[in-house]
Motif scaffolding. Structure first.
Motif, short mmCIF file in Angstrom:
data_model
loop_
_atom_site.label_atom_id
_atom_site.label_comp_id
_atom_site.label_asym_id
_atom_site.label_seq_id
_atom_site.Cartn_x
_atom_site.Cartn_y
_atom_site.Cartn_z
N GLU A 1 32.12 35.10 35.81
CA GLU A 1 31.66 34.03 36.70
C GLU A 1 32.00 32.65 36.15
O GLU A 1 32.32 31.74 36.92
CB GLU A 1 30.15 34.15 36.93
CG GLU A 1 29.59 33.03 37.78
CD GLU A 1 28.63 33.53 38.84
OE1 GLU A 1 27.95 32.69 39.43
OE2 GLU A 1 28.58 34.74 39.09
N ARG A 2 31.94 32.48 34.85
CA ARG A 2 32.19 31.14 34.29
C ARG A 2 33.61 30.67 34.54
O ARG A 2 33.90 29.48 34.46
CB ARG A 2 31.90 31.15 32.78
CG ARG A 2 32.85 32.03 31.97
CD ARG A 2 32.50 32.03 30.49
NE ARG A 2 33.45 32.79 29.71
CZ ARG A 2 33.43 34.11 29.56
NH1 ARG A 2 32.46 34.80 30.17
NH2 ARG A 2 34.33 34.72 28.83
N ARG A 3 34.52 31.60 34.84
CA ARG A 3 35.92 31.23 35.09
C ARG A 3 36.20 31.06 36.58
O ARG A 3 37.32 30.69 36.94
CB ARG A 3 36.84 32.29 34.49
CG ARG A 3 36.63 32.53 33.01
CD ARG A 3 37.67 33.46 32.43
NE ARG A 3 39.00 32.88 32.49
CZ ARG A 3 40.11 33.49 32.09
NH1 ARG A 3 40.04 34.72 31.61
NH2 ARG A 3 41.29 32.89 32.17
N GLY B 1 34.33 29.15 38.78
CA GLY B 1 33.79 27.95 39.40
C GLY B 1 34.83 27.03 40.02
O GLY B 1 34.71 26.61 41.17
#
Length: 438
Positions: free
Chosen positions: A51-53, A55
């Protein structure tokens, strides 16, 4: 960069190209299905990306895809022309509920954009006594409630001279991006992608500039931006007074109130502000127009065959299973049962879940042929994460582009498939919950 991200970016680029073609419209069934296929492909490609990649791709993709709706005039709906007219009428000090656009009393407000001199185009509506207009149902008063009317007036005040439809489209784009920002912050990038990349957003919220987008933004703000209490109730009341459909979110806000008796305090702090905001928004219009504030709503219900006089293209899924005459009563009974289940068994910590169940069930039971009605379902799906509900929005899009959602048309089987997908999703999740239960 992750290969899946690159492939997803390519799918979104292709989706943007398809959306630009649809905006030049009217969008056909083939282009609609292609857009949804690319949307599904992009979601599938990023399913394992952390998920952090995600955004940047979700936000940038959402902003760009929504902006494709600005590329051309409204492609498949004339509703925004009525919005522009209602704003103009109010700016002249006249209640929009008092006169239909065709009334000679408003002739001084007409211009060549909404009332063109040449009447040969098929999208134009005839005026009694001669002439034509871009405004649909010109002999009928407005149907839109007061918070929507306030929005139309605000857009009129802020619009540069000669902006025509563009100001409303920009307003739709801004609200779609604000909704995306709220979803990213509250639900995370992966779920926000359900909204950011959904073809319904650039087509219906931006290109066709449907005021449903205002109701969606208010509902998302109610669930994502504030805690349970008076503020949430007030926002939901404003959403209902923008477009009546967000009333389906109210049972979600009251999820579980019947679990151990009636939780009266939660009922009061939610319902009372909602009713007060909705009622107060009507006060200036009631003072000006009296009972006329109901507008064209009764006529619309009859026109859309929700009044029991005939079923037309409504209740499509139920009519596959029941006699036609039973379908309206079954729809009402089943929707009431869904509301009761939410009030009794809903999760008070996840009110959007109950709101999604009620709003999505409404569309599955009544099978409307207007794709913009599903914008609320798309936003609530992003909040909740149950991706199978996006099938309801796809069914609504097919029903609108392919024709009436009645037995024998494509709308009905797509709604039936969406209902089946929801039931399968429920069964799988329930089975998984039983397996992991200690």
């Amino acid at each position: 960069m992750n290969r899946s991200l690159l492939l997803a970016g390519g799918a979104l680029a292709a989706l943007a190209a398809v959306l630009l073609r649809m905006a030049a419209g009217p969008p056909g069934l083939g282009w609609t299905l292609a857009a949804w296929a690319l949307f599904a492909a992009a979601l599938w490609l990023v399913r394992k990306v952390p998920e952090r990649r995600l955004g940047t791709l979700v936000v940038a993709g959402g902003i760009v895809l929504a902006a494709t709706g600005l590329a051309a005039p409204p492609s498949s709906s004339t509703d925004s022309f009525r919005y522009a007219w209602d704003g103009r009428v109010q700016a002249a000090g006249i209640s929009p509920y008092d006169f239909p656009p065709a009334d000679p009393a408003l002739e001084r407000l007409r211009d060549d954009w909404l009332f063109p001199a040449a009447c040969g185009a098929p999208a134009l509506w005839s005026l009694p006594g001669g002439g034509c207009t871009r405004i649909n149902r010109p002999a009928e008063p407005t149907i839109y409630p007061p918070v929507a009317q306030g929005y139309f007036l605000l857009v009129h005040w802020l619009s540069p001279e000669g902006s025509r439809h563009k100001a409303l489209q920009v307003g739709g784009w801004a609200m779609a991006v604000l909704t995306l920002a709220a979803l990213c912050r509250f639900a995370g990038a992966r779920r926000a992608a359900y909204w950011a990349w959904c073809p319904a957003v650039p087509i219906e919220a931006v290109n066709n500039a449907h005021v449903d987008m205002l109701g969606v933004l208010l509902v998302v703000a109610a669930f994502a931006a504030v805690r349970a209490g008076r503020a949430r109730g007030a926002l939901l009341g404003a959403a209902v007074a923008a477009k009546l459909l967000p009333a389906t979110a109210l049972p979600g806000a009251l999820s579980g109130v019947l679990a151990h008796g009636v939780a009266w305090r939660r009922v009061l702090v939610t319902v009372v502000p909602a009713v007060l905001v909705a009622a107060l928004s009507y006060v200036p219009y009631v003072l000006a127009s009296g009972a006329a504030v109901v507008g064209y709503l009764p006529g619309y219900i009859a026109e859309e065959r929700y009044d029991g006089a005939g079923h037309g293209n409504r209740y499509g899924v139920l009519r596959l299973l029941l006699p036609d005459s039973w379908a309206p009563y079954a729809a009402i009974a089943l929707l009431g049962l869904v509301v009761l289940l939410v009030l009794r068994h809903g999760d008070a910590d996840r009110p959007w879940q109950g709101a999604l169940l009620v709003s999505g069930s409404l569309l599955l039971l009544f099978t409307p042929g207007y794709s913009w009605y599903a914008l609320l379902v798309v936003a609530l799906t992003a909040l909740d994460g149950r991706v199978e509900w996006l099938g309801v929005a796809l069914a609504a899009a097919v029903a609108y582009t392919a024709g009436p959602a009645a037995p024998g048309s494509l709308g009905t089987p797509f709604y039936a498939a969406a209902a089946l997908a929801v039931l399968i999703g429920w069964a799988v999740r329930r089975s998984h919950a039983v397996e992991v239960r200690p």
